[in-house]
Design an enzyme around this catalytic site. Structure first.
Site, PDB file in Angstrom:
ATOM      1  N   PRO A   2     -21.350  13.414   6.851  1.00  0.00           N
ATOM      2  CA  PRO A   2     -21.391  11.962   6.667  1.00  0.00           C
ATOM      3  C   PRO A   2     -21.289  11.218   7.992  1.00  0.00           C
ATOM      4  O   PRO A   2     -20.548  11.622   8.890  1.00  0.00           O
ATOM      5  CB  PRO A   2     -20.164  11.678   5.787  1.00  0.00           C
ATOM      6  CG  PRO A   2     -19.829  12.980   5.150  1.00  0.00           C
ATOM      7  CD  PRO A   2     -20.233  14.035   6.125  1.00  0.00           C
ATOM      8  N   GLU A   3     -22.056  10.134   8.118  1.00  0.00           N
ATOM      9  CA  GLU A   3     -21.959   9.305   9.313  1.00  0.00           C
ATOM     10  C   GLU A   3     -20.838   8.285   9.117  1.00  0.00           C
ATOM     11  O   GLU A   3     -20.256   8.156   8.039  1.00  0.00           O
ATOM     12  CB  GLU A   3     -23.306   8.648   9.603  1.00  0.00           C
ATOM     13  CG  GLU A   3     -24.409   9.692   9.795  1.00  0.00           C
ATOM     14  CD  GLU A   3     -25.596   9.218  10.599  1.00  0.00           C
ATOM     15  OE1 GLU A   3     -25.479   8.254  11.372  1.00  0.00           O
ATOM     16  OE2 GLU A   3     -26.669   9.847  10.469  1.00  0.00           O
ATOM     17  N   LYS A  52     -15.966   9.327  12.443  1.00  0.00           N
ATOM     18  CA  LYS A  52     -16.090  10.222  11.292  1.00  0.00           C
ATOM     19  C   LYS A  52     -14.740  10.752  10.810  1.00  0.00           C
ATOM     20  O   LYS A  52     -14.681  11.724  10.046  1.00  0.00           O
ATOM     21  CB  LYS A  52     -17.015  11.387  11.649  1.00  0.00           C
ATOM     22  CG  LYS A  52     -18.419  10.927  12.030  1.00  0.00           C
ATOM     23  CD  LYS A  52     -19.317  12.085  12.387  1.00  0.00           C
ATOM     24  CE  LYS A  52     -20.709  11.604  12.793  1.00  0.00           C
ATOM     25  NZ  LYS A  52     -21.634  12.715  13.089  1.00  0.00           N
ATOM     26  N   ASN A 170     -26.966  11.711  13.042  1.00  0.00           N
ATOM     27  CA  ASN A 170     -28.358  12.025  13.331  1.00  0.00           C
ATOM     28  C   ASN A 170     -29.330  10.945  12.872  1.00  0.00           C
ATOM     29  O   ASN A 170     -30.330  10.666  13.530  1.00  0.00           O
ATOM     30  CB  ASN A 170     -28.726  13.365  12.688  1.00  0.00           C
ATOM     31  CG  ASN A 170     -29.756  14.120  13.494  1.00  0.00           C
ATOM     32  OD1 ASN A 170     -30.263  13.625  14.494  1.00  0.00           O
ATOM     33  ND2 ASN A 170     -30.078  15.326  13.068  1.00  0.00           N
ATOM     34  N   ARG A 262     -29.016  19.959  17.299  1.00  0.00           N
ATOM     35  CA  ARG A 262     -29.314  19.058  16.183  1.00  0.00           C
ATOM     36  C   ARG A 262     -30.787  18.669  16.213  1.00  0.00           C
ATOM     37  O   ARG A 262     -31.372  18.459  17.283  1.00  0.00           O
ATOM     38  CB  ARG A 262     -28.447  17.791  16.251  1.00  0.00           C
ATOM     39  CG  ARG A 262     -26.951  18.050  16.193  1.00  0.00           C
ATOM     40  CD  ARG A 262     -26.515  18.674  14.877  1.00  0.00           C
ATOM     41  NE  ARG A 262     -26.831  17.834  13.738  1.00  0.00           N
ATOM     42  CZ  ARG A 262     -26.041  16.857  13.288  1.00  0.00           C
ATOM     43  NH1 ARG A 262     -24.899  16.599  13.912  1.00  0.00           N
ATOM     44  NH2 ARG A 262     -26.377  16.147  12.242  1.00  0.00           N
TER      45      ARG A 262
END
Length: 272
Positions: A2-3, A52, A170, A262
């Site tokens: 989760p962002e 986060k 991301n 990533r």
């Protein structure tokens, strides 16, 4: 994973559901049992997010002293999740690390990367290691720019570094760089202050939408046309997870690569 907007949304919701209530805290799985026994019967004093990281605070009934405060630090990681049930809650099913039950609703936490008691001093140390969080009123964007301006790492990597900027993941990384027309492989030190300020203010616009709506909204109205490019439960984006598909602006195929472990997505024309 989760962002940051997801953690802020969770913190605000838990504050609304449980704030000021005496709660029952257990660990059906058993891995948080000793800590849960300390918290059981305390008042749920609040919840906040830094990037986060979500931190719940508990206090003995009638106390407002910081010294009496007990903090639970939670990092969901890739697999952690909260679920809610009205009270009385059903019997626990599966690996529930922590269960917090208030008057009308209870919250279960499953599969977090971290769930631990933390002292106020430890929280201060954690926050001190994080970059500014665009969703917090106390954020200092100048600190992020200083870190970026002295780095030779790609700006696409720096935006994902939680020590530089807290809460950006991301999706927001890919989308704000596209919206700014910035090549994610540019060295951080090549970024001007005006370019950084544009990214920062774009995050200030976009991330609160994610908190309010529970989903990201990053495509400007004039560009939001055509059928979704992938599963309907995914956010509509300019470049994120659109590798090989035509850019919404110039129709150039979106590129993808791996940057520091990533997946990275960008348009070589709009971000050239």
């Amino acid at each position: 994973m989760p962002e940051g907007h997801t953690l802020h949304r969770l913190a605000r919701r838990q504050q609304r559901l449980l704030g000021g209530q005496v709660v029952a805290v257990t660990s059906p799985q058993g891995r948080f049992a000793n800590e849960a026994a300390i918290l059981d019967g305390m008042v749920f004093a609040g919840a906040q997010a830094w990037g986060k990281h979500l931190v719940q605070s508990y206090r003995p009934a009638g106390s407002r002293k910081r010294a009496d405060e007990r903090l639970v630090h939670i990092h969901l990681g890739l697999y952690g999740a909260f679920t809610e049930e009205p009270t009385p809650m059903p019997d626990p099913v599966g690996q529930i690390r922590m269960r917090v039950v208030g008057r009308d609703v209870g919250i279960d936490l499953r599969g977090p990367n971290q769930c631990e008691l933390m002292t106020p001093d430890q929280l201060d140390a954690l926050v001190g290691r994080l970059g500014p969080d665009p969703l917090r009123d106390d954020a200092d964007p100048a600190a992020a720019f200083r870190a970026i301006a002295r780095s030779s790492r790609p700006v696409g990597a720096l935006l994902m570094d939680q020590k530089v900027l807290a809460g950006v993941g991301n999706v927001y990384r890919a989308e704000v760089l596209f919206r700014a027309g910035i090549d994610p492989m540019r060295m951080g030190k090549s970024l001007s202050r005006n370019e950084f300020d544009g990214i920062w203010h774009d995050l200030l616009d976009l991330m609160p939408i994610g908190v309010r709506r529970g989903k990201m909204h990053v495509v400007r109205a004039e560009h939001d046309r055509g059928a979704p490019s992938y599963a309907p439960d995914r956010p509509r984006t300019y470049v994120y997870r659109r590798a090989g598909e035509p850019c919404r602006i110039c129709s150039t195929p979106v590129l993808t690569s791996v940057l520091e472990g990533r997946n990275l997505f960008w348009c070589p024309t709009c971000q050239g």
